[in-house]
Enzyme design. Structure first.
Site, short mmCIF file in Angstrom:
data_model
loop_
_atom_site.label_atom_id
_atom_site.label_comp_id
_atom_site.label_asym_id
_atom_site.label_seq_id
_atom_site.Cartn_x
_atom_site.Cartn_y
_atom_site.Cartn_z
N GLY A 108 4.60 3.56 11.29
CA GLY A 108 3.92 4.85 11.30
C GLY A 108 3.42 5.21 12.68
CB SER A 109 0.74 7.52 13.67
OG SER A 109 -0.42 6.96 13.06
CD GLU A 143 6.54 9.67 17.97
OE1 GLU A 143 7.57 9.52 17.32
OE2 GLU A 143 5.53 8.95 17.83
CB CYS A 188 10.82 5.68 14.54
SG CYS A 188 12.07 4.74 13.67
CE LYS A 228 -1.72 2.91 2.17
NZ LYS A 228 -1.65 4.41 1.99
CD GLU A 275 9.21 1.69 13.92
OE1 GLU A 275 8.91 2.74 14.53
OE2 GLU A 275 9.79 1.68 12.83
N GLY A 283 -1.33 2.41 13.30
CA GLY A 283 -0.98 1.03 13.59
C GLY A 283 -2.02 0.31 14.41
#
Length: 528
Positions: free
Chosen positions: A240-241, A392, A301, A183, A264, A245
């Site tokens: 990603g976020s 974050e 990250c 994707k 992750e 996720g």
């Protein structure tokens, strides 16, 4: 040449009416290429092809799959300047970063190729049968790792190459024997299509089955949702976020046949500053961390978003120096206006909390989509009371938590969410007096660093890029290094199976010459 179409197996397709463009954050304008979002029909066709391809691809030898991965690496290099220029146009990142990430991507592919060509990664385990055992015969049981099936990989916004179309997740899944449906990330769809052409060319040159790889465009979340919900998909890889996720994780769990999602996600990567280190070298440490916080505009990250210390003259000096040094660094561009907007919103949310003091904030005017770095500080007691302070802030931002004593510092660490990394800055022999801090941090992170910075993830066999939730959805696995192949396989046993019908990895003759566990002992020997 970028067509803006989807790769459904080895065929270009653009059946939909919904289109979008990528954006150049440096020039603050849309790029020219127009991309067509994948339709439900195209998604179903791609999954159907992957399901058919899996039946053949899962049985292909490690040496042939290795040739495929090496061919992908070769084709990526053959894209040359076209890839680098497209990468920079869509990300705002400099050419040096693009070249470095391309090298990492190629290196990952070749690393997995070497792993599967050698063959021992399958963890072949043999417990020989014994027909004479009393009171009942012992069966012959042989086990190896077996690929799960078609895998959906989501491209990552901050790594257009290394964590996207042919990045670590894709390389690991293909190495394991799983077809991949990407994707593509809408922020770098052109980069993704160029890489997809490389994968398809490599598949055709090495005679891989059609459907072993597809690349699907999407400007929103619908294509991803349909892919994860499709019954032909057997696993998901995501970087990603936390919000994204977790949404995929929940969606996969609600399927009639739940499937694993290896995501992750968020991390603020705590850095513990021990007293002696600050007493002796606070200025030096602060200068180094000013660079680490701002490198890549903080869009890693592993960005150090949380700095923990015990109140002292050394910590005061550290905060003062960090605040002075960080505003000397020229701001840089973020990946997209939406990421800049998220940075500003989250920064303001944290800054507005009770007890938070801003010690550094770059206030000069900057170009559109550039991020102004900031440092804030708060007492340990306030941090413990307010979980909003754990948020974050994706960008060049860090919070210094000033604790009253070691007990409060340990308490702060104990109450952190799961993280990718933890760092301890200490002087010689200082760790021995703070083992409780080390143990607390180890329970919260996937990787612990001594006297360094968390930014920078070495791609090697020993690396763990993961951690307790929400750093990742399964802390038993890494998303970086050849060990990440284990996410895409399941253990499978043969009992009393005819030797000639066993996979080569488990046959008595050991035709591949791989290392196996035979009755509890590692060996490359044949079984007589």
């Amino acid at each position: 040449m970028i067509t803006g179409k989807n790769y459904i197996g080895n065929k270009l397709s653009a059946k939909g009416n919904k289109t979008f463009t990528t954006f150049n954050p440096e020039l603050n304008q849309e790029n020219e290429s127009v991309f067509t979002e994948a339709t439900t029909e195209e998604i179903n066709e791609a999954v159907s092809l992957a399901t058919k391809a899996y039946k053949e691809y899962s049985k292909i030898s490690g040496t042939k799959k290795a040739a495929f991965l090496n061919a992908i690496a070769d084709e990526i290099l053959a894209l040359d300047d076209v890839l680098i220029k497209t990468y920079c146009l869509e990300s705002g990142l400099p050419e040096g970063r693009a070249n470095g990430e391309r090298g990492r991507t190629v290196g990952q592919l070749r690393g997995f190729a070497n792993l599967i060509a050698a063959g021992s990664w399958v963890d072949a385990t043999i417990d020989k049968g014994d027909a004479t055992r009393e009171p009942q015969p012992k069966p012959d049981i042989r086990k190896l790792n077996f690929p799960l099936g078609p895998v959906v990989v989501f491209g990552a916004s901050n790594f257009p190459l290394a964590f996207s179309t042919a990045g670590g997740d894709t390389a690991a899944a293909l190495a394991a024997g799983c077809p991949v449906l990407v994707k593509s990330h809408p922020m770098h769809a052109g980069t993704g299509e160029l890489i997809a052409t490389a994968v398809i060319k490599a598949a055709e040159k090495t005679k891989m089955p059609n459907g072993v790889f597809s690349n699907l465009n999407s400007s929103g979340i619908e294509v991803g949702q349909k892919l994860v919900s499709n019954s032909g998909v057997k696993a998901v890889g995501f970087t990603g976020s936390i919000k994204g996720g977790r949404a995929l994780y929940d969606l996969a769990a609600k399927r009639e046949e739940p499937i694993p999602v290896f995501a992750e996600m968020g991390s603020i990567n705590p850095v513990v500053l021990l007293p002696k280190a600050l007493e002796n070298r606070a200025v030096n440490i602060a200068t180094i961390y000013a660079g680490s916080i701002t490198v890549g505009t903080g869009q890693f990250c592993t960005n150090p978003g949380l700095l923990l210390g015990i109140k002292s003259e050394g910590l005061t000096t550290f905060v003062h120096t960090l605040s002075e040094e960080i505003v000397k660094i020229n701001p840089s561009v973020m990946l997209h206006p939406n990421i800049k907007k998220g940075y500003l919103n989250n920064k303001e949310k944290v800054v507005s909390q009770k007890g938070v003091s801003v010690t550094a904030n770059f206030t000069e005017d900057v170009k559109a989509n550039y991020a102004q770095q900031a440092v804030v500080t708060v007492n340990g007691s306030e941090f413990l009371k307010n979980t909003t302070l754990h948020l974050e802030v994706f960008g060049p931002f860090s919070m210094v938590v000033q604790c009253e004593n070691e007990a409060e510092l340990e308490n702060v660490i104990d109450h952190l969410e799961g993280q990718l990394t933890g760092t301890i800055i200490a002087d010689d022999n200082e760790l021995e007096n703070h083992t409780n801090i080390v143990n607390a941090l180890q329970n919260r992170v996937g990787r612990i660093i001594f006297n360094g910075v968390p930014t920078g993830v070495e791609v090697c066999e020993s690396m763990v890029h993961g951690g307790p939730y929400p750093a990742s959805t399964d802390s038993r696995f890494t998303a970086v290094g050849v060990g990440s192949i284990k996410r895409w396989v399941r253990p499978f046993s043969y009992q009393d199976w005819p030797n000639n019908l066993l996979p080569d990895e488990l046959k008595n003759e050991n035709p591949l010459g791989i290392l196996r566990s035979i009755d509890g002992k590692k060996s490359t020997e044949k079984i007589n």
